[in-house]
Design a protein around this motif. Structure first.
Motif, PDB file in Angstrom:
ATOM      1  N   GLU A  35      25.271  37.866  36.842  1.00  0.00           N
ATOM      2  CA  GLU A  35      26.701  38.058  37.064  1.00  0.00           C
ATOM      3  C   GLU A  35      27.452  38.018  35.740  1.00  0.00           C
ATOM      4  O   GLU A  35      27.333  37.061  34.971  1.00  0.00           O
ATOM      5  CB  GLU A  35      27.252  36.977  38.002  1.00  0.00           C
ATOM      6  N   ILE A  36      28.215  39.086  35.479  1.00  0.00           N
ATOM      7  CA  ILE A  36      29.011  39.167  34.251  1.00  0.00           C
ATOM      8  C   ILE A  36      30.484  39.190  34.642  1.00  0.00           C
ATOM      9  O   ILE A  36      30.927  40.063  35.390  1.00  0.00           O
ATOM     10  CB  ILE A  36      28.653  40.433  33.444  1.00  0.00           C
ATOM     11  N   TYR A  37      31.236  38.222  34.143  1.00  0.00           N
ATOM     12  CA  TYR A  37      32.661  38.136  34.464  1.00  0.00           C
ATOM     13  C   TYR A  37      33.465  39.007  33.500  1.00  0.00           C
ATOM     14  O   TYR A  37      33.540  38.720  32.315  1.00  0.00           O
ATOM     15  CB  TYR A  37      33.142  36.689  34.359  1.00  0.00           C
ATOM     16  N   ALA A  38      34.082  40.080  34.042  1.00  0.00           N
ATOM     17  CA  ALA A  38      35.034  40.865  33.248  1.00  0.00           C
ATOM     18  C   ALA A  38      36.398  40.190  33.257  1.00  0.00           C
ATOM     19  O   ALA A  38      37.154  40.269  32.284  1.00  0.00           O
ATOM     20  CB  ALA A  38      35.144  42.279  33.798  1.00  0.00           C
ATOM     21  N   LEU A  39      36.705  39.510  34.375  1.00  0.00           N
ATOM     22  CA  LEU A  39      37.931  38.719  34.513  1.00  0.00           C
ATOM     23  C   LEU A  39      37.573  37.415  35.208  1.00  0.00           C
ATOM     24  O   LEU A  39      36.727  37.406  36.117  1.00  0.00           O
ATOM     25  CB  LEU A  39      38.979  39.455  35.353  1.00  0.00           C
ATOM     26  N   LYS A  40      38.208  36.330  34.797  1.00  0.00           N
ATOM     27  CA  LYS A  40      37.909  35.046  35.427  1.00  0.00           C
ATOM     28  C   LYS A  40      39.188  34.224  35.597  1.00  0.00           C
ATOM     29  O   LYS A  40      39.859  33.877  34.624  1.00  0.00           O
ATOM     30  CB  LYS A  40      36.892  34.269  34.597  1.00  0.00           C
ATOM     31  N   ASP A  41      39.519  33.947  36.853  1.00  0.00           N
ATOM     32  CA  ASP A  41      40.637  33.057  37.203  1.00  0.00           C
ATOM     33  C   ASP A  41      41.942  33.448  36.510  1.00  0.00           C
ATOM     34  O   ASP A  41      42.577  32.646  35.835  1.00  0.00           O
ATOM     35  CB  ASP A  41      40.288  31.603  36.864  1.00  0.00           C
ATOM     36  N   ILE A  42      42.346  34.702  36.706  1.00  0.00           N
ATOM     37  CA  ILE A  42      43.606  35.184  36.133  1.00  0.00           C
ATOM     38  C   ILE A  42      44.765  34.798  37.048  1.00  0.00           C
ATOM     39  O   ILE A  42      44.755  35.083  38.244  1.00  0.00           O
ATOM     40  CB  ILE A  42      43.579  36.721  35.963  1.00  0.00           C
ATOM     41  N   ASN A  43      45.760  34.152  36.468  1.00  0.00           N
ATOM     42  CA  ASN A  43      46.987  33.807  37.193  1.00  0.00           C
ATOM     43  C   ASN A  43      48.187  34.227  36.353  1.00  0.00           C
ATOM     44  O   ASN A  43      48.292  33.825  35.187  1.00  0.00           O
ATOM     45  CB  ASN A  43      47.060  32.300  37.454  1.00  0.00           C
ATOM     46  N   LEU A  44      49.060  35.032  36.926  1.00  0.00           N
ATOM     47  CA  LEU A  44      50.283  35.402  36.212  1.00  0.00           C
ATOM     48  C   LEU A  44      51.313  35.962  37.189  1.00  0.00           C
ATOM     49  O   LEU A  44      50.978  36.400  38.284  1.00  0.00           O
ATOM     50  CB  LEU A  44      49.999  36.408  35.090  1.00  0.00           C
ATOM     51  N   GLN A  45      52.570  35.903  36.751  1.00  0.00           N
ATOM     52  CA  GLN A  45      53.666  36.503  37.502  1.00  0.00           C
ATOM     53  C   GLN A  45      54.474  37.390  36.569  1.00  0.00           C
ATOM     54  O   GLN A  45      54.781  36.988  35.444  1.00  0.00           O
ATOM     55  CB  GLN A  45      54.565  35.425  38.110  1.00  0.00           C
TER      56      GLN A  45
END
Length: 334
Positions: free
Chosen positions: A17-27
């Protein structure tokens, strides 16, 4: 306008498993120009493509105008995408169609009448200042003209959001400036929310209200552009900003006088235009040597940077430093 919660994107390679994005939080606020900057491979393009589900997130939720789009069916997704325009680094124009037909294409897919399409396309051609290129083909256009066609096409359906994936990376600096001016005009006149992916801090500086810095699939810093420039908290942010500054201390080949101090000063807003150095020399018994300096104009303010050598009696130097702090000048002894 846009809310992202715990977003991850995972690719599988030989059961790894390769994470391109991990736990992104934004508004992202309505009417905001929000920049996302990172080096190649950081995950920024994956993130922007998740916002309209050109990439399917592995985990997490995305909300547009309060409605979650990560759990809707394809029919609803097609309707949602009509409210999200997108422009690309390499324009993605249809080479077999002229400028008029490229802009008309999404309107034809929508099923509008010929009269409605003609009125909308001509309005957009005038808006992006390409009326004289109406019948030209992409191969006959400059890079800046191609991007203006792409922007006009992205506006055809009156979207609420405009996504730009490295939209100026293929352009020269002068053309980049004209495209950024156009995007700012669009934001102001139409109230669009613009999300802008780039690896160029110059672009962030010139147009964005806030910026997220992404590295290895994670957001490592998120703040106003002003705050990032005046108080970067990560090495990556500092390096991006340093690329804009001329003659940073690492580049200065200078032999310091015994007992002197070298200061890096940052000026914000009106302070960047005040005669701080000349006042300091008048008030204190010191000598000042300016080693380097520059002013960066942001969307909402100006930020000045100076590197000074101050020499004299130690007590006078300390008085001068205390005075600078009282004047709201951010400084660092380097």
């Amino acid at each position: 306008m846009i809310k992202v919660e715990n977003l991850s994107k995972i690719y599988k390679n030989n059961n790894e498993e390769i994470y391109a994005l991990k736990d992104i939080n934004l508004q992202i606020k309505k009417g905001e120009i929000f920049g996302i900057i990172g080096l190649s491979g950081a995950g920024k393009s994956t993130l922007i493509r998740c916002l309209n589900r050109l990439e399917e997130p592995s985990n997490g939720k995305i909300f547009i105008d309060g409605s979650e789009i990560t759990n809707i069916d394809n029919t609803s997704l097609r309707e949602t995408r009509k409210e999200i325009g997108m422009i690309f680094q390499h324009f993605n124009l249809l080479s077999s169609k002229n400028v008029y037909k490229n802009i008309a294409f999404p309107l034809e897919l929508k099923g509008l009448s010929k009269e409605e399409i003609d009125k909308r396309v001509n309005t957009l051609l005038k808006y992006v200042e390409l009326e004289d290129k109406k019948l030209a083909y992409p191969s006959q256009l400059s890079g800046g003209q191609k991007q203006r066609v792409a922007i006009a096409r992205s506006l055809a359906n009156n979207p609420k959001i405009l996504l730009s994936d490295e939209g100026t990376s293929a352009l020269d600096p002068k053309t980049t400036k004209s495209i950024l001016d156009l995007l700012d005009k669009i934001r102001k006149e139409f109230g669009l929310t613009i999300v802008l992916i780039t690896h160029q801090m110059e672009v962030i500086k010139d147009i964005c209200d806030r910026v997220a810095i992404i590295e290895d699939g994670r957001i490592i810093e998120l703040s106003t552009v002003e705050e990032i420039f005046t108080n970067p908290k990560t090495k990556t942010a500092t390096e991006f900003i340093s690329n804009l500054k001329l003659n940073t201390e690492e580049e200065i080949d200078y032999e310091r006088k015994p007992g002197s101090k070298i200061l890096r000063l940052s000026f914000l807003g009106e302070n960047s235009k005040k005669p701080i150095v000349s006042k300091m020399v008048k008030y204190f018994d010191i000598d000042v040597n300016i080693l380097s300096g520059n002013i960066n104009e942001l969307m909402s303010t100006s930020i000045g940077n100076l590197i000074l050598e101050i020499s004299g009696k130690s007590e006078e130097i300390e008085k001068a430093i205390d005075w600078l702090k009282d004047e709201d000048i951010k400084l660092e002894v380097i």
